[in-house]
Design a protein around this motif. Structure first.
Motif, PDB file in Angstrom:
ATOM      1  N   ALA A 332       0.854  -1.128   0.114  1.00 30.79           N
ATOM      2  CA  ALA A 332      -0.022  -0.066   0.030  1.00 30.79           C
ATOM      3  C   ALA A 332       0.889   1.347  -0.063  1.00 30.79           C
ATOM      4  O   ALA A 332       1.789   1.075   0.735  1.00 30.79           O
ATOM      5  N   ARG A 333       0.590   2.235  -0.844  1.00 28.39           N
ATOM      6  CA  ARG A 333       1.324   3.446  -0.935  1.00 28.39           C
ATOM      7  C   ARG A 333       1.188   4.013   0.289  1.00 28.39           C
ATOM      8  O   ARG A 333      -0.020   4.379   0.917  1.00 28.39           O
ATOM      9  N   ALA A 334       2.273   5.018   0.340  1.00 29.76           N
ATOM     10  CA  ALA A 334       2.028   6.015   1.641  1.00 29.76           C
ATOM     11  C   ALA A 334       1.318   7.367   1.065  1.00 29.76           C
ATOM     12  O   ALA A 334       0.879   7.390  -0.098  1.00 29.76           O
ATOM     13  N   PRO A 335       0.708   7.968   2.055  1.00 34.47           N
ATOM     14  CA  PRO A 335      -0.056   9.046   1.644  1.00 34.47           C
ATOM     15  C   PRO A 335       0.685  10.300   0.892  1.00 34.47           C
ATOM     16  O   PRO A 335       1.927  10.368   1.129  1.00 34.47           O
ATOM     17  N   GLY A 336      -0.035  11.289   0.315  1.00 34.20           N
ATOM     18  CA  GLY A 336       0.733  12.415  -0.317  1.00 34.20           C
ATOM     19  C   GLY A 336       1.866  13.318   0.616  1.00 34.20           C
ATOM     20  O   GLY A 336       1.522  13.122   1.992  1.00 34.20           O
ATOM     21  N   GLN A 337       2.388  14.025  -0.059  1.00 35.37           N
ATOM     22  CA  GLN A 337       3.556  14.823   0.582  1.00 35.37           C
ATOM     23  C   GLN A 337       2.829  15.797   1.529  1.00 35.37           C
ATOM     24  O   GLN A 337       1.584  16.200   1.366  1.00 35.37           O
ATOM     25  N   GLY A 338       3.289  16.038   2.680  1.00 35.51           N
ATOM     26  CA  GLY A 338       2.748  16.789   3.824  1.00 35.51           C
ATOM     27  C   GLY A 338       1.939  16.008   4.879  1.00 35.51           C
ATOM     28  O   GLY A 338       1.682  16.570   5.960  1.00 35.51           O
ATOM     29  N   VAL A 414       7.092  -4.000  10.840  1.00 36.65           N
ATOM     30  CA  VAL A 414       7.721  -4.031   9.223  1.00 36.65           C
ATOM     31  C   VAL A 414       6.463  -4.375   8.373  1.00 36.65           C
ATOM     32  O   VAL A 414       6.466  -3.837   7.278  1.00 36.65           O
ATOM     33  N   LYS A 415       5.448  -4.973   9.044  1.00 44.12           N
ATOM     34  CA  LYS A 415       4.129  -5.154   8.230  1.00 44.12           C
ATOM     35  C   LYS A 415       3.581  -3.780   7.779  1.00 44.12           C
ATOM     36  O   LYS A 415       2.758  -3.704   6.774  1.00 44.12           O
ATOM     37  N   LEU A 416       3.802  -2.827   8.487  1.00 43.11           N
ATOM     38  CA  LEU A 416       3.245  -1.408   8.405  1.00 43.11           C
ATOM     39  C   LEU A 416       3.986  -0.560   7.086  1.00 43.11           C
ATOM     40  O   LEU A 416       3.605   0.492   6.894  1.00 43.11           O
ATOM     41  N   GLY A 417       5.185  -1.191   6.833  1.00 43.12           N
ATOM     42  CA  GLY A 417       6.080  -0.495   5.744  1.00 43.12           C
ATOM     43  C   GLY A 417       7.161   0.237   6.114  1.00 43.12           C
ATOM     44  O   GLY A 417       7.545   1.166   5.685  1.00 43.12           O
ATOM     45  N   ILE A 418       7.712  -0.121   7.444  1.00 44.38           N
ATOM     46  CA  ILE A 418       8.861   0.194   7.942  1.00 44.38           C
ATOM     47  C   ILE A 418       9.968  -0.473   7.906  1.00 44.38           C
ATOM     48  O   ILE A 418       9.729  -1.746   8.468  1.00 44.38           O
ATOM     49  N   SER A 419      11.047  -0.272   7.288  1.00 41.07           N
ATOM     50  CA  SER A 419      12.307  -1.174   7.420  1.00 41.07           C
ATOM     51  C   SER A 419      13.541  -0.268   7.562  1.00 41.07           C
ATOM     52  O   SER A 419      13.677   0.875   7.687  1.00 41.07           O
ATOM     53  N   ARG A 420      14.590  -1.217   7.877  1.00 38.28           N
ATOM     54  CA  ARG A 420      15.606  -0.512   8.591  1.00 38.28           C
ATOM     55  C   ARG A 420      17.082  -1.112   8.321  1.00 38.28           C
ATOM     56  O   ARG A 420      17.018  -2.453   7.817  1.00 38.28           O
ATOM     57  N   THR A 421      18.026  -0.709   8.551  1.00 36.54           N
ATOM     58  CA  THR A 421      19.506  -1.188   8.526  1.00 36.54           C
ATOM     59  C   THR A 421      20.046  -0.685   9.975  1.00 36.54           C
ATOM     60  O   THR A 421      19.381  -0.336  10.835  1.00 36.54           O
ATOM     61  N   PHE A 422      20.991  -1.353  10.426  1.00 34.33           N
ATOM     62  CA  PHE A 422      21.770  -1.325  11.642  1.00 34.33           C
ATOM     63  C   PHE A 422      23.151  -0.636  11.628  1.00 34.33           C
ATOM     64  O   PHE A 422      23.873  -0.676  10.937  1.00 34.33           O
ATOM     65  N   GLN A 423      23.318  -0.040  12.974  1.00 31.55           N
ATOM     66  CA  GLN A 423      24.555   0.699  13.203  1.00 31.55           C
ATOM     67  C   GLN A 423      25.716  -0.467  13.003  1.00 31.55           C
ATOM     68  O   GLN A 423      26.730   0.045  12.365  1.00 31.55           O
TER      69      GLN A 423
END
Length: 589
Positions: A332-338, A414-423
């Motif tokens: 699912a795409r993120a909402p528009g800018q702002g 992560v199911k919400l569409g947030i991913s990461r790298t690590f220090q």
């Protein structure tokens, strides 16, 4: 197909062995014993060598398989073939009960836990009346097909080795899948695996069950080969020996389990047969010599004999490139800018008397690059861990698109569409770049372990691998796709982590010091990639110490010092902020 040709050749060789002229019956018995030990060792390869879970209790699961068929076929008259699924079921059910407790242990408590219940089950086998106590159960019927009865070692030989080859195929299929990559990621710790949706207790329980079922299969075959069972082969000593077999052959290599079984079984037999002739009246000296020889063998090949032998063979050419025309459904795409994607409100994290994050508030909007900067120890990585569910906040709230997630586990984040790298880079060094990146697409696949074992997951797997290949090419590492991740430089490993995070198809990408270890031109390419991602609709939250990189890239900057937010604004504003200059940038800035 090429990867299956050596297995077919091996199967043909094993099938021909009993027909070799002059083959002593004793060697057929030895090969039967090797096959039975190899089944247990293959399970330990997956459990210990791949999954990182050390078990000394596998002999008990061999006992479950053996005693189940012994009781059902003697006391209830069931056909041995009908007892097979029941033997595997009993081994599997007990592995679930024991595994739910055991796999949650860590460090030295895990092997000690398996040793404890292994001893307990051995005691039960020897004391329960319906299992025959120490005398066990005899007169077990042989396996039969029609009127043909497998009464001798030569006739059951084919059943044993058919089980070994089929089990090896099933295990390799499992490893070469979405589920297999999740299992292999466990060895480097659970944090990175969970960040991409792997449910680690479930994955650990799966390998525990798989190893137990293979041990149960070995026990079922053992009972019908010996036609009698007693507790002796299912004690702690046998459990330790099975683990030793897996280590000698090469923990982590399926065929290493078979080779290890051959080495240990043959070496024991040779020493027991010939050492008393050389050193008469020396008691159990063969046990001492056996131990010394195996230690010497491990000195020669510390990773196991199988990988040591494979190192002498010519290296395979790079793997086949996946069909990148295959695509996964977009998230699912993120909402528009702002619009606000991430809202952190008065987030606080306290470790005893140390306040790592002190009532920090900021937000990240759609199509925006936000940098989180500050001196070492300012709480930046801890803030990342709060956002991604690795740590839970002491107080305050964290929301994604208005939904509170401050108590959610990493798999839900992560199911919400947030991913990461690590220090500190968290890749599996003995997996290829390709395999590491494919872990990022874990939640976008749907095939389970059973379909993987039966090779029914190929369509789903092809799309996951195509996505991984696309992201590797996107970050500029196509030439390193089939290299081991551990062979790359630190900077390249960080880029691999970014490719893995992009496989999630995130709306918000969290990067922890992505430019560390990169050269100037590599940093420029990374900055161009991040701008491209932002322009394509993705938001980025990054922690970075390279101020030139940050100032030329970020739309907004949040500055932390000793866990407290001291400033927020555009790069131009931050450059001239007196508090930031004093705490971090320095007077020269």
């Amino acid at each position: 197909m090429q990867t299956r040709l050596p297995i077919l050749f091996f199967a043909l060789v094993m099938a021909a062995i009993p027909f070799v002229p002059g083959m002593p019956p004793f060697w057929i018995v030895l090969l039967d014993n090797i096959g039975l030990a190899a089944l247990v060792a293959m399970g330990l390869v997956l459990l210990t060598g791949v999954g990182g879970l050390t078990s000394f209790g596998q002999a008990a699961f061999v006992g479950f398989g053996a005693y189940t068929t012994a009781v059902l076929s003697t006391a209830y008259g069931l056909s041995p073939w009908l007892t097979l699924p029941l033997s595997l079921l009993v081994s599997g059910l007990f592995s679930v009960l024991l595994g739910l407790i055991t796999v949650r242990l860590s460090g030295h408590y895990l092997p000690l836990g398996t040793l404890a219940w292994g001893l307990g089950l051995f005691y039960l086998f020897s004391k329960l009346e319906f299992l025959g106590r120490n005398d066990g159960i005899s007169a077990i019927p042989p396996l039969s097909i029609g009127s043909f009865k497998m009464l001798d070692p030569g006739s059951i030989y084919y059943a044993v080795w058919a089980a070994v080859i089929l089990s090896a195929l099933v295990t390799m299929n499992l490893l070469d899948s979405r589920t297999g990559r999740a299992i292999r990621a466990l060895r480097r710790g659970h944090v990175a695996a969970e960040a991409f949706g792997v449910h680690t207790p479930r994955a650990k329980l799966l390998v525990f069950i798989h190893a137990a079922v293979l041990a149960g299969l070995s026990g079922w075959l053992y009972a019908h080969m010996q036609r009698a069972v007693n507790p002796t082969p299912f004690g702690a000593q046998a459990g330790i020996e099975y683990l030793f077999i897996a280590v000698v052959g090469g923990a982590g290599y399926v065929w290493g389990g078979v080779l290890g079984a051959a080495i240990v079984v043959i070496l024991k037999e040779v020493l027991q047969s010939y050492l008393p002739l050389i050193l008469p009246g020396s008691g159990q000296v063969e046990t001492i010599v056996f131990g010394i020889m195996l230690v010497a063998l491990l000195q020669l090949a510390p990773g196991g004999v199988w990988p040591w032998l494979m190192s002498f063979l010519p290296q395979k050419a790079n793997g086949k490139k996946p069909d990148t025309s295959l695509t996964l459904p977009a998230r699912a795409r993120a909402p528009g800018q702002g619009n606000v994607l991430l809202q952190v409100e008065k987030a606080r994290k306290q470790f005893g008397g140390v306040i790592a994050v002190n009532n920090v508030s900021f937000d990240v909007q759609a199509r925006e690059i936000v940098a989180l900067i500050g001196p070492n120890g300012a709480g930046k990585s801890t803030t990342f861990n709060l956002i991604t569910g690795v740590l839970s906040a002491t107080s305050g709230s964290i929301s994604v698109l208005g939904r509170k997630v401050d108590k959610a586990p990493p798999q839900e984040i992560v199911k919400l569409g947030i991913s990461r790298t690590f220090q500190h880079v968290k890749l599996v060094p003995d997996m290829t770049v390709f395999e590491n990146v494919a872990i990022g697409a874990h939640l976008r696949g749907h095939s389970g372990p059973v379909s993987s074992m039966l090779r029914l997951d190929r369509a789903d797997e092809a799309k996951l691998l195509a996505e991984a290949a696309r992201q590797i090419e996107r970050v500029g590492l196509a030439d390193q796709m089939h290299q081991l991740a551990g062979s790359l430089s630190l900077g390249q490993q960080r880029i691999v982590e970014i490719a893995r995070a992009l496989c999630v198809d995130p709306m918000l990408l969290l990067l922890d010091e992505p430019a560390a270890g990169l050269r100037h031109m590599e940093k420029q390419r990374l900055a161009a990639l991040l701008r491209e991602l932002r322009d394509g609709g993705m938001s980025v939250l990054l922690v970075e110490h390279d101020m030139g990189f940050v100032m030329n890239l970020a739309d907004r900057i949040v500055v932390l010092d000793f866990g407290t937010k001291i400033a927020e604004g555009t790069p131009a504003t931050i450059k001239t902020n007196p508090e930031v200059i004093k705490a971090y940038l320095g007077v020269a800035a």
